[in-house]
Structures are given as C-alpha cells and as structure tokens.
Design an enzyme around this catalytic site. Structure first.
Site, short mmCIF file in Angstrom:
data_model
loop_
_atom_site.label_atom_id
_atom_site.label_comp_id
_atom_site.label_asym_id
_atom_site.label_seq_id
_atom_site.Cartn_x
_atom_site.Cartn_y
_atom_site.Cartn_z
N GLY A 21 40.83 76.52 8.84
CA GLY A 21 42.50 74.90 9.02
C GLY A 21 41.04 73.66 8.28
CB ALA A 22 37.82 72.56 9.14
N GLY B 209 39.00 47.57 37.13
CA GLY B 209 40.48 47.07 37.34
C GLY B 209 41.73 47.38 36.13
N GLY B 210 43.04 46.83 36.94
CA GLY B 210 43.79 47.11 34.93
C GLY B 210 42.83 46.04 34.23
C1 HXC Z 1 38.57 35.62 42.24
C2 HXC Z 1 36.06 35.99 42.31
C3 HXC Z 1 37.08 37.75 41.79
C4 HXC Z 1 37.82 37.55 41.57
C5 HXC Z 1 34.70 37.26 41.77
N1 HXC Z 1 34.75 36.65 42.41
N2 HXC Z 1 35.56 38.35 41.83
N3 HXC Z 1 37.33 35.44 42.45
N4 HXC Z 1 38.84 36.95 42.04
N5 HXC Z 1 38.60 39.35 41.41
C6 HXC Z 1 33.63 35.17 42.52
C7 HXC Z 1 33.32 35.13 43.63
O1 HXC Z 1 33.75 35.34 44.85
C8 HXC Z 1 32.10 34.71 43.31
O2 HXC Z 1 32.27 33.35 44.33
C9 HXC Z 1 31.99 34.80 42.07
O3 HXC Z 1 32.97 35.35 42.12
C10 HXC Z 1 30.40 36.00 41.70
O4 HXC Z 1 30.78 36.86 42.47
P1 HXC Z 1 30.32 37.38 43.10
O5 HXC Z 1 30.95 38.45 43.93
O6 HXC Z 1 29.60 36.68 43.65
O7 HXC Z 1 29.20 38.10 42.23
P2 HXC Z 1 28.79 39.23 41.91
O8 HXC Z 1 27.48 40.25 43.07
O9 HXC Z 1 27.51 39.81 40.35
O10 HXC Z 1 29.52 41.40 41.36
C11 HXC Z 1 30.68 40.84 41.08
C12 HXC Z 1 31.63 42.39 41.00
C13 HXC Z 1 32.40 41.28 42.76
C14 HXC Z 1 31.40 43.01 41.01
C15 HXC Z 1 33.26 41.24 39.77
O11 HXC Z 1 32.69 39.68 42.75
C16 HXC Z 1 33.81 41.72 42.72
O12 HXC Z 1 33.56 43.28 43.06
N6 HXC Z 1 34.64 41.34 42.69
C17 HXC Z 1 35.94 41.86 43.40
C18 HXC Z 1 36.54 42.38 41.76
C19 HXC Z 1 37.67 42.86 42.64
O13 HXC Z 1 38.08 44.08 43.12
N7 HXC Z 1 38.49 42.34 41.33
C20 HXC Z 1 40.73 43.15 41.47
C21 HXC Z 1 40.29 43.71 40.80
S1 HXC Z 1 42.35 44.74 40.70
P3 HXC Z 1 31.41 31.86 44.05
O14 HXC Z 1 32.38 31.09 44.50
O15 HXC Z 1 30.53 32.54 45.41
O16 HXC Z 1 30.74 32.25 42.98
C22 HXC Z 1 42.44 43.66 39.42
C23 HXC Z 1 43.81 44.47 39.08
C24 HXC Z 1 44.18 44.05 37.54
O17 HXC Z 1 41.92 43.32 38.66
C25 HXC Z 1 45.12 44.50 37.49
C26 HXC Z 1 45.44 44.16 36.15
C27 HXC Z 1 47.03 45.41 35.71
#
Ligand code: HXC
Length: 510
Positions: free
Chosen positions: A404-405, A169-170
């Site tokens: 040029g290089a 993501g961001g």
């Molecule tokens: C809250 C989160 C989280 C998140 C993971 N967890 N991502 N909690 N916010 N963004 C938590 C899970 O609930 C889990 O909690 C623990 O972290 C581990 O995650 P798992 O999924 O079990 O691990 P894994 O299988 O290794 O997968 C990792 C992952 C996946 C690929 C990162 O968790 C995932 O896809 N997360 C969401 C990613 C996402 O969409 N993020 C938002 C992006 S948008 P427990 O309690 O079970 O341990 C963004 C915008 C930013 O970031 C913009 C800025 C400009």
C-alpha cells in the site's frame, strides 16, 4: 508646528520603550530580544512600517485606567524580507506580559485583514502571558477574532508563528492554525494548561520546559516544526523559509537566481544504494545532492524521522520534498510519518509548490500500537493528500516500494506526473522473503526450496521493470542523472493545470 513635531517624537520615544527600561533589562537578562528588536532583525533594514503605535487599551477595571502603554503590548505593521512584503505582529512582553487585550487583538486583526487583502504572509511573534486577565471576556473575544482570521487566511496567505516566550492557554490555538511554528530552545513554551493546573487536576509534577518546551513540541507532540538556539537564529531562519514561499495562493513561489547547473551529474549517487537490500543509507544525502547549491530547509526534522519533509530549489524554483528515510524504522510509514508528510503535502498543494517524492518504503509499520492508534485513518491522510494534490508531482523510487505504501507515495495511480525509478527499485506487494513464506507455505520446512522460491520472486519482482512494462513507471533513470531528469520534469510541468471536481471541501480523514 515645531511643537507638534516635538510631541510626535516624544510620543514615539515613549512608545518605543514599551513597558520601560527596567522590564526591557529583565527581557534581555532572559536572553530574549524585545519585540521591536525582533521585528528589526526579521525584516529588511529600514523596511518596517508600523501601524497603531499610539493605541492604548480601554479597560477601566482594577485601576487599569492609570496604567497605559502606547501600543498596548503588540507591535504591528509590514515590511519586507529580501524585498518581498510580509505583515508582522510582535508581542511585547514588557507591557502587561504581552497579554492580549481587546485593543491588542484589534491591532493583530488589522494586519491580518490587510495581509489577506493584499496577498502577503503573516508572521506572528508570540511572547505573551495569554488573555489580559483584567479584561476578562473582552480578551477572550479578541482571541476568537484572531482565530477566525487564522482560519480564513489558511491556504490563502502563508502564516508563520515564532514562539519566543510563553504561549499559554487558548493563546496556543492561533499558532496551531498557522502553517509553521518555530520555537526558541530554552526560552519558549506552549501549553493549554500550565504546570500548576496540571498538578491540581492530575497530580502530575512537571516543569514548564517538560510540559511545553521546544524539545517536547519538536520531538514528541509535533506541534512545532523546528526549534532554534536563540532569537537571532530563529528570525534568520524564518527569513530563509519565507524566501521559499509564495506570497499568497494566487502567486507562484519566487524564482531565485541559481548557480548550479541543471545537468550537474552526481556520480556518487550511483553507489548510494547499498549491496544488501537490508542495509540503510541516508536519503538526506540524495536530497542535498539534488538541490540547487545543496540548500535544504527541513520541516519537522526532529519528529517522525522515518520520513523527511522540506524545501529545496531546482533551477531556482521552490520544490517541496518528501522522502522516506531508510535509516529510521527502515523508512516504514506509520502514524506519525503519515501525519507529518500529509500536512506538508497539503501545504505545498495549497500554495502551488511542486512536490518531489523520493521513495524507499518497505510498507506500513505493523503492530498493535499502530492499529490501535488508527494507522488506517492516519495513513489515509497521506493517501488523500497526495491524491487531491494538483501541483506538479515527480516521484523517484530509489529502492523499495512495497504494498500500500507504493500506492500512497505519489504513485502514477494518484496522478503522479513523472514516475521515475532507479535500476535498484523493487516494486512489489511485499519483500521476497515475506511473499515466499505466504505463497509457498507448504515448503516452509525445506530451506533449499524456500531459498529457490525467494530467488525466483526476487528475479521477477525485485526490479522496476514489471511496473515499467505497465507504464506505472515512466522511465528507469540512472542515479547520477537524477538532478537533470527531475529538474527537466518539473520544467516541463510549469504550465500544468489540473482541477478537482467542484465541492465545498473534501472530507480528509482527520
Ligand atoms: C495581565 C499579565 C498577564 C496576563 C503576565 N502579566 N501575564 N498581565 N494579564 N495574562 C504581567 C504580570 O503581572 C507582570 O506585570 C508582567 O506581565 C510579567 O509577568 P511575570 O509574572 O513577572 O513574568 P514571568 O515571571 O516571566 O512569568 C510569565 C508568565 C506569568 C508565566 C506568563 O506571568 C503567568 O503565569 N501569567 C499568567 C498566565 C495566565 O494564566 N494567563 C491566562 C491564560 S488563560 P509587571 O507589571 O509586574 O511587569 C488564556 C485564555 C485564552 O489565555 C483563551 C483564548 C480562547
């Protein structure tokens, strides 16, 4: 009093466990170290001073008030690398997947602000699921606060990102604005939108590794500057890089003790250039032979291999090296190599690192893909970067410097301070064959005449002397003496002061 000490220790123990032993075990089972283990390995033993160990999030949605972990998923503080101060943050994947909450962001911002105030690099260890989903816009705001600091810190203190897990993501945009990004093979990835979103929007099926793994970002996109086998190697290499860099833009790079004579003669360099002008040789051999103790830290080794960038030391002082690589695309400049080298030159200039340019370039790569891709604008980036750089610039032309290089590669005309050429240098508008075919087009049917014209052109231009007669080359030097000559040149430039005219900022062709 005893009670409060016990409470402090008990609280610290809880904080040190992050998201708990079960999640730590999962982290280890993936071949990853924990956030704390990484900090310990990155910094000198016992040097880490932690901030905000007891900070927790303030979210009350989705039952979050019942799930609090001291530290809130990021470990922050400062310590030293070989005795020199750095600030560090390390995201803890065992706490909500290292996701960024409002307070998590505030912790990162605090160390960035302190790094700016005190003039020390920031090293960010990224291992995070991105924005803390439960916090919504508060988390997005937190990211933007970090971004703004990345921008303000750019060119003031070195910023290094280690990607040691997901970075999605961001979240990728903070590392993207730092000076260097290093990944870990097989356990880190970076993308703006993950494989599932890609499938929904474009119908492409792609794995996380293919989309944003280390191979993708070191070989294809050039987002990352290097990738290492595992966490331990990545952290050790980060320490090695920090040793080359100044702490901030007001300081000179560190001077290390050196055990390699400045006047070391390298007779093997006298035969580095092959007899045939079309035969390749390895420019890295020259770089390593020039460097103190042969120590070379390469940046973007896997991308645009037709140009080499990285750091060496001469007389213990850091020097940024840019070298054309005749082994790939004959060392031509193209879109990718121009971008790669331009960014490197600008980093060196921002942080007062002198630049050594080793030239063997037959020109810009011709073709529609280059022109359609905007080689004019991308090539101009390198031209612009060299032309605006005010750090000491020493250039050695080993063989070809065509067209040029020639101008672009830190020529005298772009304020090169010392411009040396080996006797094998050929400084001309283009190669003899191409030149002959244009200026003697009428004789193209007569092979003997063309051969004679080509030989004549070679006699006149395939040497360093025409340029030396005009003072564009300061001196023709013998290859075996290059280390001595270049080291002495940089030594003489240590007091160099050059300023560009005042401006808000230039408009480099982005
Ligand atoms: C809250 C989160 C989280 C998140 C993971 N967890 N991502 N909690 N916010 N963004 C938590 C899970 O609930 C889990 O909690 C623990 O972290 C581990 O995650 P798992 O999924 O079990 O691990 P894994 O299988 O290794 O997968 C990792 C992952 C996946 C690929 C990162 O968790 C995932 O896809 N997360 C969401 C990613 C996402 O969409 N993020 C938002 C992006 S948008 P427990 O309690 O079970 O341990 C963004 C915008 C930013 O970031 C913009 C800025 C400009």
């Amino acid at each position: 009093m005893k009670d409060i000490h016990e409470e402090l220790e008990a609280r610290r123990d809880v904080a040190r466990l992050g998201g708990g032993q079960r999640r730590i075990d999962v982290q280890h089972s993936k071949g990853k170290l924990t956030a704390r283990e990484r900090v310990e390995l990155l910094l000198d033993e016992g040097s880490f001073e932690e901030f905000d160990m007891f900070v927790t999030h303030r979210c009350t949605d989705f039952g979050m008030e019942k799930q609090k972990f001291p530290g809130d998923g990021v470990i922050t503080g400062w310590g030293t690398i070989n005795g020199r101060m750095v600030y560090v943050y390390s995201q803890d994947f065992t706490v909500f997947g290292g996701s960024l909450s409002e307070t998590h962001a505030q912790k990162i911002c605090k160390v960035m602000d302190m790094a700016m105030q005190n003039g020390a690099p920031v090293i960010g260890i990224n291992d995070s699921g991105g924005a803390r989903i439960q916090e919504g816009v508060a988390s997005l705001a937190g990211y933007a606060e970090v971004f703004q600091r990345n921008i303000m810190a750019s060119g003031v203190v070195p910023q290094i990102s280690l990607i040691m897990g997901p970075c999605a993501g961001g979240a990728v945009y903070s590392p993207a604005m730092t000076d260097f990004i290093f990944m870990v093979k097989g356990s880190s990835y970076m993308f703006v939108t993950g494989p599932d979103v890609v499938k929904t929007v474009t119908n492409e099926v792609v794995t996380a590794e293919e989309l944003g793994g280390s191979a993708t970002h070191t070989k294809k996109s050039s987002v990352a500057d290097g990738a290492f086998e595992n966490d331990v190697v990545a952290l050790a290499e980060c320490r090695r890089l920090v040793d080359f860099l100044p702490l901030n833009n007001r300081e000179k790079p560190p001077v290390r003790p050196f055990f390699d004579a400045t006047d070391r003669s390298e007779s093997s360099l006298d035969t580095l250039i092959p007899e045939s002008a079309n035969t390749a040789y390895d420019m890295k051999e020259l770089i390593v032979k020039l460097a103190d103790e042969g120590d070379f830290f390469e940046i973007q080794e896997e991308f645009a291999k037709n140009i080499i960038t990285g750091f060496i030391r001469l007389e213990g002082q850091t020097v940024g090296v840019v070298g054309n690589q005749p082994m790939v695309l004959a060392g031509c400049l193209d879109i990718d190599s121009s971008r790669k080298a331009a960014r490197f030159v600008r980093f060196c200039d921002a942080f007062e690192i002198p630049i050594l340019t080793l030239v063997d370039v037959p020109g810009f790569l011709p073709g529609t893909s280059q022109e359609y891709g905007g080689v004019i604008k991308h090539g101009a980036k390198l031209l612009f970067a060299y032309g605006e750089a005010t750090v000491p610039k020493v250039t050695v032309i080993t063989r070809k410097a065509y067209g040029g290089a020639y101008d672009v590669m830190s020529s005298k005309h772009l304020r090169g301070d010392f411009n040396y050429a080996w006797p094998t240098a050929e400084i001309a508008v283009m190669g003899a064959k191409g030149a002959t075919e244009i200026i003697h087009r009428g004789d193209l049917g007569d092979a003997d005449k063309i051969a004679a014209h080509t030989a004549d052109y070679e006699d006149r231009f395939a040497n360093p002397f025409v340029a030396a007669e005009r003072g564009f080359i300061d001196e023709v030097i013998l290859p075996h003496s290059t280390r001595t000559r270049v080291s002495r040149a940089f030594a003489s430039l240590r007091g160099k002061k050059q300023e560009n005219p005042w401006k808000k900022h230039g408009n480099i062709p982005l």
